[in-house]
Design a protein around this motif. Structure first.
Motif, PDB file in Angstrom:
ATOM      1  N   VAL A  53       6.079 105.444  59.359  1.00 53.27           N
ATOM      2  CA  VAL A  53       6.308 103.780  60.130  1.00 53.27           C
ATOM      3  C   VAL A  53       7.606 103.377  60.041  1.00 53.27           C
ATOM      4  CG1 VAL A  53       5.176 101.971  60.905  1.00 53.27           C
ATOM      5  CG2 VAL A  53       3.751 103.679  60.115  1.00 53.27           C
ATOM      6  N   LYS A  54       8.407 103.254  61.013  1.00 45.46           N
ATOM      7  CA  LYS A  54       9.732 102.602  60.936  1.00 45.46           C
ATOM      8  C   LYS A  54       9.814 101.514  61.825  1.00 45.46           C
ATOM      9  CE  LYS A  54      14.388 103.587  60.672  1.00 45.46           C
ATOM     10  NZ  LYS A  54      15.685 104.665  60.680  1.00 45.46           N
ATOM     11  N   ASP A  55      10.332 100.430  61.413  1.00 48.46           N
ATOM     12  CA  ASP A  55      10.655  99.375  62.273  1.00 48.46           C
ATOM     13  C   ASP A  55      11.877  99.428  62.947  1.00 48.46           C
ATOM     14  OD1 ASP A  55      11.587  96.301  63.000  1.00 48.46           O
ATOM     15  OD2 ASP A  55       9.385  96.241  63.050  1.00 48.46           O
ATOM     16  N   LEU A  56      12.437  99.318  63.876  1.00 50.26           N
ATOM     17  CA  LEU A  56      13.439  99.810  64.551  1.00 50.26           C
ATOM     18  C   LEU A  56      14.586  98.390  64.388  1.00 50.26           C
ATOM     19  CD1 LEU A  56      12.346 101.823  67.619  1.00 50.26           C
ATOM     20  CD2 LEU A  56      12.868 102.477  65.451  1.00 50.26           C
ATOM     21  N   ARG A  57      14.220  97.409  64.147  1.00 50.48           N
ATOM     22  CA  ARG A  57      14.869  96.280  64.050  1.00 50.48           C
ATOM     23  C   ARG A  57      15.534  95.903  62.625  1.00 50.48           C
ATOM     24  NH1 ARG A  57      10.113  92.431  65.828  1.00 50.48           N
ATOM     25  NH2 ARG A  57       9.163  93.866  64.273  1.00 50.48           N
ATOM     26  N   THR A  58      14.809  96.329  61.854  1.00 52.55           N
ATOM     27  CA  THR A  58      15.033  95.885  60.380  1.00 52.55           C
ATOM     28  C   THR A  58      15.275  97.386  59.600  1.00 52.55           C
ATOM     29  OG1 THR A  58      12.819  96.211  59.558  1.00 52.55           O
ATOM     30  CG2 THR A  58      13.617  94.063  60.318  1.00 52.55           C
ATOM     31  N   SER A  59      14.788  98.415  60.194  1.00 57.94           N
ATOM     32  CA  SER A  59      14.978  99.832  59.464  1.00 57.94           C
ATOM     33  C   SER A  59      13.943  99.833  58.296  1.00 57.94           C
ATOM     34  CB  SER A  59      16.355 100.059  58.874  1.00 57.94           C
ATOM     35  OG  SER A  59      17.483 100.148  60.076  1.00 57.94           O
ATOM     36  N   TYR A  60      13.066  98.900  58.023  1.00 53.04           N
ATOM     37  CA  TYR A  60      12.163  98.908  57.072  1.00 53.04           C
ATOM     38  C   TYR A  60      11.217 100.111  57.411  1.00 53.04           C
ATOM     39  CZ  TYR A  60       8.504  98.090  53.839  1.00 53.04           C
ATOM     40  OH  TYR A  60       7.467  98.446  52.539  1.00 53.04           O
ATOM     41  N   GLU A  61      10.891 101.109  56.460  1.00 54.22           N
ATOM     42  CA  GLU A  61       9.968 102.074  56.736  1.00 54.22           C
ATOM     43  C   GLU A  61       9.002 102.690  55.543  1.00 54.22           C
ATOM     44  OE1 GLU A  61      12.037 106.368  56.240  1.00 54.22           O
ATOM     45  OE2 GLU A  61      13.301 105.002  57.423  1.00 54.22           O
ATOM     46  N   THR A  62       8.041 103.158  55.898  1.00 57.69           N
ATOM     47  CA  THR A  62       7.077 103.558  54.882  1.00 57.69           C
ATOM     48  C   THR A  62       6.465 105.015  55.230  1.00 57.69           C
ATOM     49  OG1 THR A  62       5.007 103.045  53.556  1.00 57.69           O
ATOM     50  CG2 THR A  62       5.238 102.223  55.550  1.00 57.69           C
ATOM     51  N   SER A  63       6.039 105.733  54.214  1.00 58.89           N
ATOM     52  CA  SER A  63       5.243 106.970  54.509  1.00 58.89           C
ATOM     53  C   SER A  63       3.556 106.703  54.657  1.00 58.89           C
ATOM     54  CB  SER A  63       5.582 108.079  53.647  1.00 58.89           C
ATOM     55  OG  SER A  63       5.384 107.770  52.307  1.00 58.89           O
ATOM     56  N   ASP A  64       3.330 105.639  54.168  1.00 57.52           N
ATOM     57  CA  ASP A  64       1.953 105.193  54.194  1.00 57.52           C
ATOM     58  C   ASP A  64       1.706 105.037  55.498  1.00 57.52           C
ATOM     59  OD1 ASP A  64      -0.596 104.508  53.160  1.00 57.52           O
ATOM     60  OD2 ASP A  64      -0.109 102.898  52.346  1.00 57.52           O
ATOM     61  N   THR A  65       1.280 105.854  56.326  1.00 58.95           N
ATOM     62  CA  THR A  65       0.763 105.363  57.671  1.00 58.95           C
ATOM     63  C   THR A  65      -0.590 105.090  57.761  1.00 58.95           C
ATOM     64  OG1 THR A  65       0.334 107.896  58.211  1.00 58.95           O
ATOM     65  CG2 THR A  65       2.294 107.283  58.612  1.00 58.95           C
ATOM     66  N   GLN A  66      -1.297 105.629  56.936  1.00 60.66           N
ATOM     67  CA  GLN A  66      -2.836 105.021  56.895  1.00 60.66           C
ATOM     68  C   GLN A  66      -2.855 103.746  56.408  1.00 60.66           C
ATOM     69  OE1 GLN A  66      -5.404 106.736  58.321  1.00 60.66           O
ATOM     70  NE2 GLN A  66      -6.304 104.857  58.294  1.00 60.66           N
ATOM     71  N   GLY A  67      -2.130 103.312  55.549  1.00 58.24           N
ATOM     72  CA  GLY A  67      -2.018 102.145  54.886  1.00 58.24           C
ATOM     73  C   GLY A  67      -1.733 101.017  55.754  1.00 58.24           C
ATOM     74  N   VAL A  68      -0.848 101.169  56.873  1.00 60.08           N
ATOM     75  CA  VAL A  68      -0.153 100.466  58.063  1.00 60.08           C
ATOM     76  C   VAL A  68      -1.495 100.570  58.965  1.00 60.08           C
ATOM     77  CG1 VAL A  68       1.240 100.398  59.817  1.00 60.08           C
ATOM     78  CG2 VAL A  68       2.253 100.849  57.405  1.00 60.08           C
ATOM     79  N   LEU A  69      -1.966 101.420  59.395  1.00 61.77           N
ATOM     80  CA  LEU A  69      -2.886 101.459  60.325  1.00 61.77           C
ATOM     81  C   LEU A  69      -4.182 100.583  60.011  1.00 61.77           C
ATOM     82  CD1 LEU A  69      -2.494 104.860  61.901  1.00 61.77           C
ATOM     83  CD2 LEU A  69      -1.806 102.792  62.936  1.00 61.77           C
ATOM     84  N   ASP A  70      -4.529 100.559  58.671  1.00 64.13           N
ATOM     85  CA  ASP A  70      -5.510  99.736  57.774  1.00 64.13           C
ATOM     86  C   ASP A  70      -5.245  98.430  57.767  1.00 64.13           C
ATOM     87  OD1 ASP A  70      -7.379 102.074  57.878  1.00 64.13           O
ATOM     88  OD2 ASP A  70      -6.612 102.563  55.884  1.00 64.13           O
ATOM     89  N   GLY A  71      -3.953  98.039  58.342  1.00 61.44           N
ATOM     90  CA  GLY A  71      -3.415  96.541  58.361  1.00 61.44           C
ATOM     91  C   GLY A  71      -2.760  96.003  57.225  1.00 61.44           C
ATOM     92  N   ASP A  72      -1.966  97.021  56.483  1.00 61.51           N
ATOM     93  CA  ASP A  72      -0.972  96.463  55.477  1.00 61.51           C
ATOM     94  C   ASP A  72       0.459  96.498  56.258  1.00 61.51           C
ATOM     95  OD1 ASP A  72       0.654  96.388  53.313  1.00 61.51           O
ATOM     96  OD2 ASP A  72       0.284  98.423  52.700  1.00 61.51           O
ATOM     97  N   LEU A  73       0.578  95.324  56.675  1.00 63.12           N
ATOM     98  CA  LEU A  73       1.842  94.870  57.642  1.00 63.12           C
ATOM     99  C   LEU A  73       2.741  94.037  56.901  1.00 63.12           C
ATOM    100  CD1 LEU A  73      -0.143  94.613  60.954  1.00 63.12           C
ATOM    101  CD2 LEU A  73       1.304  96.617  60.426  1.00 63.12           C
ATOM    102  N   ASP A  74       2.462  93.555  55.753  1.00 65.16           N
ATOM    103  CA  ASP A  74       3.040  92.222  55.369  1.00 65.16           C
ATOM    104  C   ASP A  74       4.438  92.500  55.051  1.00 65.16           C
ATOM    105  OD1 ASP A  74       1.057  90.768  55.687  1.00 65.16           O
ATOM    106  OD2 ASP A  74       0.763  90.409  53.274  1.00 65.16           O
ATOM    107  N   GLN A  75       4.880  93.902  54.665  1.00 69.01           N
ATOM    108  CA  GLN A  75       6.439  93.939  54.309  1.00 69.01           C
ATOM    109  C   GLN A  75       7.155  94.459  55.590  1.00 69.01           C
ATOM    110  OE1 GLN A  75       7.912  93.736  51.195  1.00 69.01           O
ATOM    111  NE2 GLN A  75       5.815  93.113  50.841  1.00 69.01           N
ATOM    112  N   PHE A  76       6.523  94.587  56.674  1.00 71.42           N
ATOM    113  CA  PHE A  76       7.374  94.808  57.992  1.00 71.42           C
ATOM    114  C   PHE A  76       7.504  93.604  58.459  1.00 71.42           C
ATOM    115  CE2 PHE A  76       5.440  98.986  57.934  1.00 71.42           C
ATOM    116  CZ  PHE A  76       6.402  99.756  58.224  1.00 71.42           C
TER     117      PHE A  76
END
Length: 375
Positions: free
Chosen positions: A331-354
């Protein structure tokens, strides 16, 4: 001290510096004295809205000062314990103090993020609207996945989520959904999520194991409270009632209770279909005020927040974040270039770092703009 411990100390000191800057630590005691004097005025509650605003600002400053002092004292105490333990060769004391420092580091990082939420409406509740893009069932399923992601995130924060309206998809997913998310800084956190979200995955609906790209848009608007006046002339709106087409169960209305309000000058359309007609009318009007207020915020900040100037189509060229599930996980944010490989964590609501990365970028942008304005 070990290198890791020294790094933790430095990180906490950095967070303390930011906290001090955001609340203007040097003037905080004087401002608290001014607040205390104001709340003792005998005519304070003659204007309840003004009084409540004053009380909130005072409490926010009290909380900020208490947080800074607590973290600073915790840092001092644990550093002293580590130094004492090393002098007396007491590994147990050192280990306990190092663990306490790690916990304090996480606490300081969270407070540092919260300190970035100082915009005009950041502390307000918010409306969250999700719309499926072109692509039929695929995009509608993706919109439902996003709805789940944000409700999970809100639950983690302890926020209250109220369904405002929902249009189900023909086969699966949702065409659109709107929520009201209530809690301190709900808008401040979620405002960075406005934009188009892109999903790449193997389609669960098609055959041939082909990768499918889907789009959905997310739009966030602050709930307008009593301190923000939005005047909407009656002849600027058209109000329609209709029977909602819910998915079944509690979402079905048996009377024409759903409400649609169209703002004629801007062609903004808002709906509410989950309550009584009177409640739906009130909810829809609140949503319209939020949309108009967001337009004003965007106008003021157009140079800094260009991505919010207009609603682009939910498709190529307008996305703010990509969620890739195949052939790799990212999952990659195209504005900040922040990314993570923990796609399931993101889809489960782990969004704070983005959200934090975007907030930090916005603060940096505002600082540059202010510096240029001073030149």
């Amino acid at each position: 001290m070990r290198a890791e411990t020294l790094n933790n100390v430095a990180a906490i000191e950095k967070s303390l510096k930011l906290l001090a800057q955001r609340m203007d630590w040097e003037t905080a005691p004087h401002r608290l004295e001014e607040f205390d004097a104001l709340i003792e005025a005998p005519d304070l509650w003659n204007d309840p809205a003004k009084a409540q605003k004053l009380m909130r600002e005072r409490q926010a400053l009290i909380d900020a000062v208490a947080t800074y002092k607590r973290i600073a004292q915790g840092l001092k105490d644990n550093v002293e314990l580590i130094e004492l333990g090393e002098m007396e060769d007491d590994a147990e004391i050192v280990a306990e103090a190092e663990d306490s420092l790690k916990a304090l580091l996480a606490d300081a990082a969270e407070k540092e993020l919260e300190a970035l939420l100082d915009g005009e409406a950041d502390s307000n509740d918010t409306f969250l609207e999700i719309n499926a893009g072109a692509g039929g069932t695929e995009s509608q399923d993706w919109a439902e996945m996003l709805a789940r992601m944000y409700t999970r995130w809100a639950e983690r924060k302890g926020y209250k989520v109220e369904l405002q309206s929902e249009t189900p998809g023909e086969e699966a997913g949702i065409k659109s959904v709107s929520y009201r998310v209530s809690g301190l800084n709900a808008y401040g956190w979620l405002k960075s999520e406005s934009g188009v979200h892109r999903l790449v995955r193997i389609s669960p609906f098609g055959s041939g194991d082909k990768r499918q790209t889907s789009f959905a848009s997310v739009w966030v608007y602050p709930v307008v409270d009593d301190n923000i006046e939005i005047d909407i002339p009656a002849n600027d709106i058209r109000i329609d009632t209709y029977r909602s087409s819910g998915a079944g169960g509690q979402h079905v209305n048996t009377t024409d209770s759903a409400v649609r309000i169209t703002h004629l000058p801007t062609n903004i359309v808002v709906t509410s279909s989950m309550k009584s007609q009177h409640q739906n009318r009130e909810a829809a009007m609140n949503a319209l005020k939020a949309r108009l207020y967001q337009m004003e915020l965007d106008r003021r900040n157009a140079a800094i927040n260009a991505q919010h100037e207009a609603k682009g189509d939910a498709g190529w060229g307008n996305q703010i974040r990509s969620y890739v599930l195949q052939p790799y996980q990212m999952v990659k944010d195209l504005r900040t270039s922040y990314e993570t490989s923990d796609t399931q964590g993101v889809l489960d609501g782990d969004l704070d770092q983005f959200m934090a990365a975007t907030l930090a970028m916005d603060v940096a942008g505002k600082s540059r703009a202010e510096a240029q304005g001073d030149d």
